[in-house]
Design an enzyme around this catalytic site. Structure first.
Site, PDB file in Angstrom:
ATOM      1  N   ARG A 165      -6.901  68.291  58.501  1.00  0.00           N
ATOM      2  CA  ARG A 165      -8.059  68.696  57.687  1.00  0.00           C
ATOM      3  C   ARG A 165      -8.566  70.075  58.102  1.00  0.00           C
ATOM      4  O   ARG A 165      -9.760  70.320  58.194  1.00  0.00           O
ATOM      5  CB  ARG A 165      -9.206  67.691  57.762  1.00  0.00           C
ATOM      6  CG  ARG A 165      -8.910  66.320  57.241  1.00  0.00           C
ATOM      7  CD  ARG A 165      -8.526  66.319  55.750  1.00  0.00           C
ATOM      8  NE  ARG A 165      -8.003  65.006  55.453  1.00  0.00           N
ATOM      9  CZ  ARG A 165      -6.723  64.664  55.673  1.00  0.00           C
ATOM     10  NH1 ARG A 165      -5.848  65.562  56.106  1.00  0.00           N
ATOM     11  NH2 ARG A 165      -6.306  63.459  55.419  1.00  0.00           N
ATOM     12  N   SER A 242     -14.767  61.221  52.497  1.00  0.00           N
ATOM     13  CA  SER A 242     -15.035  60.928  53.915  1.00  0.00           C
ATOM     14  C   SER A 242     -16.012  61.966  54.462  1.00  0.00           C
ATOM     15  O   SER A 242     -15.765  63.167  54.341  1.00  0.00           O
ATOM     16  CB  SER A 242     -13.746  60.996  54.726  1.00  0.00           C
ATOM     17  OG  SER A 242     -12.852  60.026  54.239  1.00  0.00           O
ATOM     18  N   GLU A 341     -16.698  66.476  57.774  1.00  0.00           N
ATOM     19  CA  GLU A 341     -15.573  67.046  57.033  1.00  0.00           C
ATOM     20  C   GLU A 341     -16.048  68.058  55.981  1.00  0.00           C
ATOM     21  O   GLU A 341     -15.433  69.103  55.824  1.00  0.00           O
ATOM     22  CB  GLU A 341     -14.775  65.918  56.364  1.00  0.00           C
ATOM     23  CG  GLU A 341     -13.557  66.439  55.637  1.00  0.00           C
ATOM     24  CD  GLU A 341     -12.775  65.343  54.930  1.00  0.00           C
ATOM     25  OE1 GLU A 341     -12.317  64.395  55.602  1.00  0.00           O
ATOM     26  OE2 GLU A 341     -12.627  65.449  53.703  1.00  0.00           O
TER      27      GLU A 341
HETATM   28  C1  FAD Z   1     -14.350  60.585  46.107  1.00  0.00           C
HETATM   29  C2  FAD Z   1     -13.731  61.636  46.970  1.00  0.00           C
HETATM   30  C3  FAD Z   1     -12.531  61.384  47.615  1.00  0.00           C
HETATM   31  C4  FAD Z   1     -11.932  62.350  48.425  1.00  0.00           C
HETATM   32  N1  FAD Z   1     -10.746  62.076  49.031  1.00  0.00           N
HETATM   33  C5  FAD Z   1     -10.147  63.007  49.801  1.00  0.00           C
HETATM   34  C6  FAD Z   1      -8.890  62.739  50.435  1.00  0.00           C
HETATM   35  O1  FAD Z   1      -8.318  61.656  50.291  1.00  0.00           O
HETATM   36  N2  FAD Z   1      -8.342  63.704  51.204  1.00  0.00           N
HETATM   37  C7  FAD Z   1      -8.926  64.923  51.361  1.00  0.00           C
HETATM   38  O2  FAD Z   1      -8.347  65.764  52.071  1.00  0.00           O
HETATM   39  N3  FAD Z   1     -10.104  65.215  50.767  1.00  0.00           N
HETATM   40  C8  FAD Z   1     -10.721  64.307  50.002  1.00  0.00           C
HETATM   41  N4  FAD Z   1     -11.923  64.573  49.408  1.00  0.00           N
HETATM   42  C9  FAD Z   1     -12.568  65.877  49.643  1.00  0.00           C
HETATM   43  C10 FAD Z   1     -12.295  66.924  48.534  1.00  0.00           C
HETATM   44  O3  FAD Z   1     -11.997  66.320  47.306  1.00  0.00           O
HETATM   45  C11 FAD Z   1     -11.166  67.867  48.907  1.00  0.00           C
HETATM   46  O4  FAD Z   1     -11.452  68.521  50.108  1.00  0.00           O
HETATM   47  C12 FAD Z   1     -10.924  68.921  47.809  1.00  0.00           C
HETATM   48  O5  FAD Z   1      -9.788  69.682  48.106  1.00  0.00           O
HETATM   49  C13 FAD Z   1     -12.111  69.851  47.618  1.00  0.00           C
HETATM   50  O6  FAD Z   1     -11.834  70.585  46.444  1.00  0.00           O
HETATM   51  P1  FAD Z   1     -12.976  71.305  45.622  1.00  0.00           P
HETATM   52  O7  FAD Z   1     -12.299  72.149  44.603  1.00  0.00           O
HETATM   53  O8  FAD Z   1     -13.949  70.312  45.118  1.00  0.00           O
HETATM   54  O9  FAD Z   1     -13.618  72.238  46.745  1.00  0.00           O
HETATM   55  P2  FAD Z   1     -15.149  72.606  46.948  1.00  0.00           P
HETATM   56  O10 FAD Z   1     -15.897  71.397  47.379  1.00  0.00           O
HETATM   57  O11 FAD Z   1     -15.674  73.356  45.779  1.00  0.00           O
HETATM   58  O12 FAD Z   1     -15.047  73.595  48.195  1.00  0.00           O
HETATM   59  C14 FAD Z   1     -14.709  73.120  49.476  1.00  0.00           C
HETATM   60  C15 FAD Z   1     -14.491  74.315  50.407  1.00  0.00           C
HETATM   61  O13 FAD Z   1     -13.349  75.041  49.984  1.00  0.00           O
HETATM   62  C16 FAD Z   1     -13.719  76.385  49.668  1.00  0.00           C
HETATM   63  N5  FAD Z   1     -12.948  76.790  48.487  1.00  0.00           N
HETATM   64  C17 FAD Z   1     -12.811  76.109  47.324  1.00  0.00           C
HETATM   65  N6  FAD Z   1     -11.984  76.772  46.497  1.00  0.00           N
HETATM   66  C18 FAD Z   1     -11.612  77.907  47.149  1.00  0.00           C
HETATM   67  C19 FAD Z   1     -10.796  79.016  46.814  1.00  0.00           C
HETATM   68  N7  FAD Z   1     -10.167  79.128  45.630  1.00  0.00           N
HETATM   69  N8  FAD Z   1     -10.651  80.019  47.741  1.00  0.00           N
HETATM   70  C20 FAD Z   1     -11.297  79.956  48.934  1.00  0.00           C
HETATM   71  N9  FAD Z   1     -12.082  78.926  49.294  1.00  0.00           N
HETATM   72  C21 FAD Z   1     -12.238  77.919  48.417  1.00  0.00           C
HETATM   73  C22 FAD Z   1     -15.203  76.362  49.400  1.00  0.00           C
HETATM   74  O14 FAD Z   1     -15.791  77.642  49.602  1.00  0.00           O
HETATM   75  C23 FAD Z   1     -15.646  75.314  50.401  1.00  0.00           C
HETATM   76  O15 FAD Z   1     -15.746  75.917  51.667  1.00  0.00           O
HETATM   77  C24 FAD Z   1     -12.564  63.607  48.593  1.00  0.00           C
HETATM   78  C25 FAD Z   1     -13.784  63.869  47.954  1.00  0.00           C
HETATM   79  C26 FAD Z   1     -14.361  62.884  47.137  1.00  0.00           C
HETATM   80  C27 FAD Z   1     -15.659  63.181  46.434  1.00  0.00           C
END
Ligand code: FAD
Length: 351
Positions: A165, A242, A341
């Protein structure tokens, strides 16, 4: 000429559905707008926060005093080589749509990552993983705007600092890169990877060798049962997945934890570097927290100990207070400090 929106509420931009407004907000649909937005903010001395799907964020109640840059770059291209298919997806592509697309075509490598919310661009940030698969298993290139040089760079996996992670983008150089596109190397016709016991058990009951589609279906089923897919009808839906990482401890620290856990069969996973990964969910439960337990509008998911869930009236501040309570309970019981996380934006955090 850029005209950022002002005072844009972020509550609808994140899955916890808490947080204040962005002082400035731009949605970038092409690489040039990303670069121009960064220059616009830098020229005004404003911090930039890059927003994907908002599924791994805790945004402070008083919002973000800077520019929030929403990544809306779209497009998927594929390149076939004799032994693989290289899929390049723009950072704004919805992650699970991409996974479905690859599974439907019989390209192995992402199937266990079905159902994870968010956009492609965020997958390298915390090396998204689930059920024994991580994107670092398949990522071959990350195309990103380097905010230090102002240039677009293509990073090889060895340069991305992937860990559990974690990556260069998350910890070593957190504000340096804006991810524009990611390339994954997938294996056409290969068998799915099933490394996770829960998944294997469920699939075994089907008998024959499972297809990629069956693995995806099973992952989605298991995830749904834990409220780990976004379903508006689910009372646990307002989470960021998580909330705590599984702690990884040195051998000496493990002995101390074992002493405190005397008589309990504590799960553990030895790591290649000699350290040992523990289960945050197990520690939280044995520290006395139960699924569904709440402090007012914030509590643990009724289906997953590791997810902190918001209900009506919850604010980011309530999330932080509750998370601190869980963390303190685990530390008092086992001497292990849990680390969050999700990423915190604005004046909020656990310390
Ligand atoms: C119900 C649920 C289940 C989940 N299950 C998992 C799982 O099984 N495994 C797991 O690893 N994660 C999980 N997650 C966490 C999350 O979905 C992941 O980390 C996902 O990749 C975040 O994507 P996002 O586009 O929503 O990022 P955001 O929440 O919008 O951003 C997260 C971080 O990434 C940065 N970021 C986003 N896009 C970019 C970009 N293009 N360039 C630079 N920085 C960027 C942001 O600035 C921030 O720091 C879960 C979340 C939820 C709500």
């Amino acid at each position: 000429m850029l005209t950022p929106l002002e005072q844009v509420p972020l509550v609808t931009q994140c899955t916890l559905r808490v947080g204040g407004a962005a002082r400035y907000f731009i949605e970038a649909r092409d690489d040039a707008t990303v670069a121009e937005s960064i220059r616009w903010a830098t020229g005004r001395g404003l911090p930039v926060r890059v927003l994907g799907g908002g599924s791994n964020l805790v945004i402070a109640d008083d919002g973000v005093d800077g520019l929030v840059l929403k990544i809306a770059l779209r497009g998927v291209t594929t390149r076939e080589t004799p032994s693989a298919v290289e899929v390049t997806a723009a950072a704004g592509e919805p992650w699970d749509d991409l996974v479905r697309h690859t599974v439907e075509r019989g390209w192995a490598g992402l199937e266990c990552l079905s159902g994870i919310p968010g956009l492609v661009g965020a997958t390298p940030i915390q090396n998204v993983g689930a059920y024994g698969q991580e994107v670092s298993d398949t990522v071959t290139a990350v195309r990103a705007l380097d905010r230090e040089s102002g240039r677009v760079a293509t990073l090889a996996p060895s340069e991305c600092g992937f860990g559990y992670r974690d990556s260069l983008f998350k910890s070593a150089a957190p504000d340096r890169y804006v991810v524009l596109a990611v390339t994954y190397r997938l294996a056409p016709g290969a068998a799915p990877q099933v490394r996770y016991a829960d998944l294997a058990r469920d699939l075994e009951s089907r008998g024959a060798r499972p297809s990629l589609a069956e693995v995806r279906e099973t992952v989605l089923k298991v995830r749904r049962s834990k409220s780990m897919v976004l379903d508006p009808a689910d009372p646990n839906v307002r989470s960021c997945g998580s909330f705590f990482l599984n702690p990884i401890v040195e051998a000496a620290a493990l002995a101390a934890v074992d002493t405190r856990a005397a008589g309990l069969d504590m799960p553990r996973w030895p790591q290649p570097d000699g350290r040992v990964k523990l289960s945050a969910a197990w520690l939280i439960e044995r520290a006395g927290f139960a699924r569904g337990q709440a402090d007012g509008p914030v509590g643990l998911s009724t289906r997953h100990t590791l997810a902190i869930v918001c209900h009506d009236g919850a604010r980011a501040r309530d999330v932080a207070v509750f998370a601190r309570r869980v963390r303190a309970g685990v530390e008092a019981r086992f001497g292990v400090r849990l680390h969050p996380e999700p990423v915190f934006w604005g004046r909020i955090g656990l310390d």
